[in-house]
Design an enzyme around this catalytic site. Structure first.
Site, short mmCIF file in Angstrom:
data_model
loop_
_atom_site.label_atom_id
_atom_site.label_comp_id
_atom_site.label_asym_id
_atom_site.label_seq_id
_atom_site.Cartn_x
_atom_site.Cartn_y
_atom_site.Cartn_z
NE ARG B 59 -9.16 -1.30 3.40
CZ ARG B 59 -10.48 -1.13 3.21
NH1 ARG B 59 -11.33 -1.48 4.12
NH2 ARG B 59 -10.91 -0.61 2.09
CB THR B 60 -3.12 2.48 4.43
OG1 THR B 60 -3.34 1.27 3.72
CG2 THR B 60 -1.66 2.57 4.85
CE LYS B 89 0.76 25.53 -5.45
NZ LYS B 89 0.91 26.02 -4.07
NE ARG B 110 -1.49 3.93 -0.41
CZ ARG B 110 -2.54 3.17 -0.10
NH1 ARG B 110 -3.72 3.42 -0.63
NH2 ARG B 110 -2.42 2.16 0.74
CG HIS B 138 0.56 -1.69 1.30
ND1 HIS B 138 0.88 -0.99 2.45
CD2 HIS B 138 -0.78 -1.48 1.12
CE1 HIS B 138 -0.21 -0.40 2.92
NE2 HIS B 138 -1.22 -0.67 2.13
#
Lengths: 310, 310, 310
Positions: B59-60, B89, B110, B138
Site C-alpha cells: 500500500r504505502t 554490505k 521505510r 507511520h
C-alpha cells in the site's frame, strides 16, 4: 563513438575529452550537471532503458534509472535477476539478452561472472552497458571516478594516485587502473594486504603503458605524497583469520589524522559503500570527495545514455 | 510548511486545515482527488521521487509511486533494501541517504528500526518522508486516517474513537494517537489484549493534551458508543500461547453483528492488511470505510508530494 | 470488447480479427509494431498500469511494462509479491485487488494458483490481465503465439500444429489449445512423455470444437508433416527418475537435423525460457521464430492495453 560500454581499455582520450566530432563524455557530463540541477529534459523521450541486475545495487542501478528519467526516457527494471528471473530457470544470459533487446533501447547489466557484459554485447542489437561483471570490470564507475579527479584537480596526467584495499578482486580498482594507463606520467601506489595484491595481467598492462607503480602494505608509507587516495572496502571473508583482517584494518583504514597529513589539495575517493575503511570523522575533511563522486555518477551516466541513445 | 514528514507530533492544525498562506493538506487532498479521478497532471514534471523500503510494502510504496506518477514525477525504487541493497554490505543509513539525495528530489523511506526517518532527515538535503520506522511511527498513514474521518464525518473535535488491537507495537496506532491529541474533546477507548497495551509515554502525552482515554479488553464494552472504530491486526507471534491468541480474536474481532450494533453514522477503519480481525461479512456494511481509506492514501500522498516538491 | 483478459476461451474471432466496430487485436498489434519501432506515443498519458506478480517473470512483466511506457502510461510494480508483499502477511488476493484498483487503471497479475485472475476480475473495478495463474492459463502468451503464427504463415485455419513437452502442467499449452479450438480444420499433434499428457477436459473441449488431435511420444513421428512446432520446457522435477528425464530429452528435443527435416515454410515457436529442448544450433535455422515471438509480445500487449485503457 562506442556502441557498448564494456571495459575501460576501450576508452580513448577522444572519448573522454572529445575531438572535432564528439564533445567527449566529460564535457557532456558537465552539461548534464546543469540539466540535472535545474530538473530534466526530453532528449530521450520515447526511449526505454532496461536495468537488469543479477545482483542488487543501490548506487549503480538507481543512478542509471535517475539518469534515464532526467533525460525523459522510461525505465524497466529486473533486480536480483539471478535469484528470481528466468535466469533461475536455466536460461542463458544470451537468451535473456535476445529477448530484452526488444523491450528496451539500451540494457544496463550487472552480472555475477566476469565476461557477462562482453557476452551480452557480442549478440545484442541494442547498446549494453556493463554495470559490473563479477571480479571483472565496472567501467562506468571508473568514468565517474576519473571525472571526479578531473573536475576536482583539473588534470590527470602527472598525478600520484594510491589504490588501496582489495586490489585482487575489486573490479572498480581494475577498471580504474586500466583507465589510468591511458595517461602520461601517472604514478600508482598499490596498497593492499599481501593476499589481495593487484593481478599480474594488470601489472603487465601498466608496465606496457609506462605507468610507474610501487607496492606498499601500509597507508602511512605514502600518505603525504599522493594527490588521490582511492580507498576500497576489504571484505572480511577474504582473510584466513579474523586476526589478519583486524591487522589489515589497522594499516589500511583512513583516520582523521591520516587524512589531515595528506597534501592540502589532495582528494579522497571511494566507490562506496564504505564500512570502516574510511572513518566517519574524515567526512568533514575538505579532501573527502566520495559523496561528490557518487553525485557525479548521475551526470556521467546521463552523458553515457545521451551518447548511446541520443 | 514542513521540510520532512517524520512524526505526527509535528502536524499543526494549520498544516491540516490551512491558514492564510497554506491551503492545508486536507483541502489539497480534495483537489488531488479531482485530478486523480480525471487522470494526472504535470506539476512535478522533471522531479524524481525515490522509494527506499528496507522492508516491502504494498500500500504505502505503490500509493506513493502512483501519487508521484499522477503528478508527473518519475520514480526510482529500492525494495527489500535491508536484504538486498548496500545496507546488507554494512552501509549505514546515513551513507545511503548521502548518496540517494543526489538521485532524487524526495526520499520516501521505510526503515526497520524506530528513529530511522529522523536520522535520515537530520542529514538529508532533500525531503524525507517516513513510510514507517519499526515500532515508531507511520505519519502519512495517520494523515490519511484522519482525512478519511474528516471526509466521512465532517469533524474531528468531539469524536469518540476506539483504537483496537496491538496498541503496544502498532506504529499506525501510535501516530494516530499523537495526532488525535491535537483536537478538542476527543475521547479514546483503548481496546487491546493485556500484554499489548498502549505505551506509557503516549498515555502521558494524551493526558498532557487533555484527551480522555479509558482502557478496555473487549470490543463489545464500547461498540455502541463510538464514532470511529480503528481496528488493527494483532500478530500471532505477540502471544505466549495459541490459546491466548484465539481468546483475543474472540473478543477483539469485528463480526457482522458487532458492526450492526454500532451507531448508524459511525465508521470502521483499518490500515490493512487485515486477516480475520474484521470479518469479510462486514465489508458490505455501510460503516466499512477501510478500502475508501486506502484509496484516500493516494490523494493525501499526492498532496504531501505537491507540498514538499511543488 | 473485453473488460478483463482472463482465459483464451473468451477470445472470439472478432476480438482477434476485428469487425465493423473493433479493429481486432492482430491489426492493432501491427500498428503498435510501427509505433514501437519508431519510438512511442502518448495515447495512454496519465494512465497507470500496475504489474503485480506473485512470482517473478522476465518476459511477461517487462514486456507489459515496456508496452505501457511506449503508450505513454506510467508503471507501478510489485514483484515476488507472494514472498514479500502484504500477501505474505495473510492478506487475501481479493483485499489486495480492492486496494490496488485505486492506485492503477489496470492490473497485470501473475498468481501462483489457478483461478487467481478470475477471482481478481470478479471484484475489480479496473481491468485485470491474467499474466499466468499457476497451472491455469496465460492468455496473453497465447495471443502473441497466435499472432506470430498468423504473421508468419498468413492463416490459422487448416494448420497442423504440434504441441510438445509438458502438456499436463504447461499453462501456455492449455491457453493455446483452447484458442486453436476456435479455428477450422486445425490438426493437433500432442507430443509429450507418458506422465505429462494433455488434461482430459482440454481433450474434451477439442473434440467438441472439431479439432483433430493425435497423441505421440516422439517428435520424429510427426516432424515432417507439421506447420508449427510449439515446443515447451519440461522440468526435471516432473519425472520419477533422472533416467526417465534423460530419455524424454532424447525424444522431445529439437536438434539441428530434426529442424532441417521440417517443411520449408514451417515455424518453430517456444514461450521461453528454453533450456536444452531446443538446441542452440537451431537458432540460425530460418524456421526458428521464438525470439520474434518474444518481440511480438510487446506489440500484442500494447494492443491489449490500448483496447482496455484507450
Amino acid at each position: 563513438m562506442l556502441q557498448h560500454i564494456i571495459k575501460t581499455q576501450n576508452f580513448t582520450r577522444e572519448f573522454l575529452f572529445g575531438d572535432g566530432k564528439f564533445e567527449g563524455i566529460f564535457r557532456s557530463a558537465l552539461s548534464m550537471r546543469d540539466i540535472a540541477k535545474k530538473g530534466s529534459c526530453d532528449i530521450l523521450k520515447g526511449k526505454i532503458v532496461a536495468t537488469w541486475f543479477a545482483e542488487e545495487s543501490t548506487r549503480t542501478r538507481l543512478s542509471f534509472e535517475s539518469a534515464a528519467l532526467k533525460l525523459g526516457a522510461g525505465v524497466v527494471s529486473s533486480t536480483n535477476a539471478r535469484q528470481f528471473s528466468s535466469a533461475s530457470k536455466g536460461e542463458t544470459l544470451e537468451d535473456t539478452v535476445r529477448v530484452l533487446q526488444h523491450y528496451a533501447d539500451c540494457i544496463v547489466m550487472r552480472y555475477h561472472e566476469e565476461g557477462g557484459a562482453a557476452r551480452a554485447a557480442h549478440i545484442s542489437k541494442v547498446p549494453i552497458i556493463n554495470g559490473g561483471d563479477g571480479s571483472g570490470q565496472h567501467p562506468t564507475q571508473s568514468l565517474l571516478d576519473l571525472f571526479t579527479i578531473y573536475d576536482e584537480l583539473g588534470a590527470i596526467d602527472g598525478l600520484h594516485v594510491a589504490l588501496v584495499g582489495d586490489l585482487k578482486h575489486g573490479r572498480t580498482i581494475h577498471s580504474l587502473a586500466y583507465l589510468l594507463g591511458k595517461f602520461d606520467n601517472v604514478c600508482l601506489s598499490l596498497v593492499s594486504p599481501n593476499n589481495l595484491q593487484m593481478p599480474k595481467d594488470i601489472l603487465n598492462y601498466l608496465n606496457k603503458h609506462n605507468v610507474n607503480w610501487e607496492v606498499y602494505d601500509k597507508l602511512e608509507d605514502i600518505i603525504v605524497n599522493i594527490d588521490v587516495l582511492y580507498q576500497t572496502r576489504v571484505q572480511k571473508e577474504r582473510f584466513m583469520s579474523l586476526e589478519e583482517y583486524e591487522q589489515s584494518k589497522g594499516t589500511l583504514s583512513i583516520t582523521r589524522d591520516l587524512a589531515n597529513s595528506m597534501k592540502i589539495d589532495s582528494i579522497i575517493l571511494h566507490p562506496l559503500p564504505r564500512v570502516d575503511e574510511i572513518r566517519y570523522s574524515v567526512d568533514n575533511n575538505h579532501r573527502a570527495k566520495y559523496f561528490t563522486q557518487a553525485e557525479n555518477g548521475l551526470y556521467v551516466r546521463m552523458a553515457l545514455l545521451k551518447m548511446l541513445l541520443g
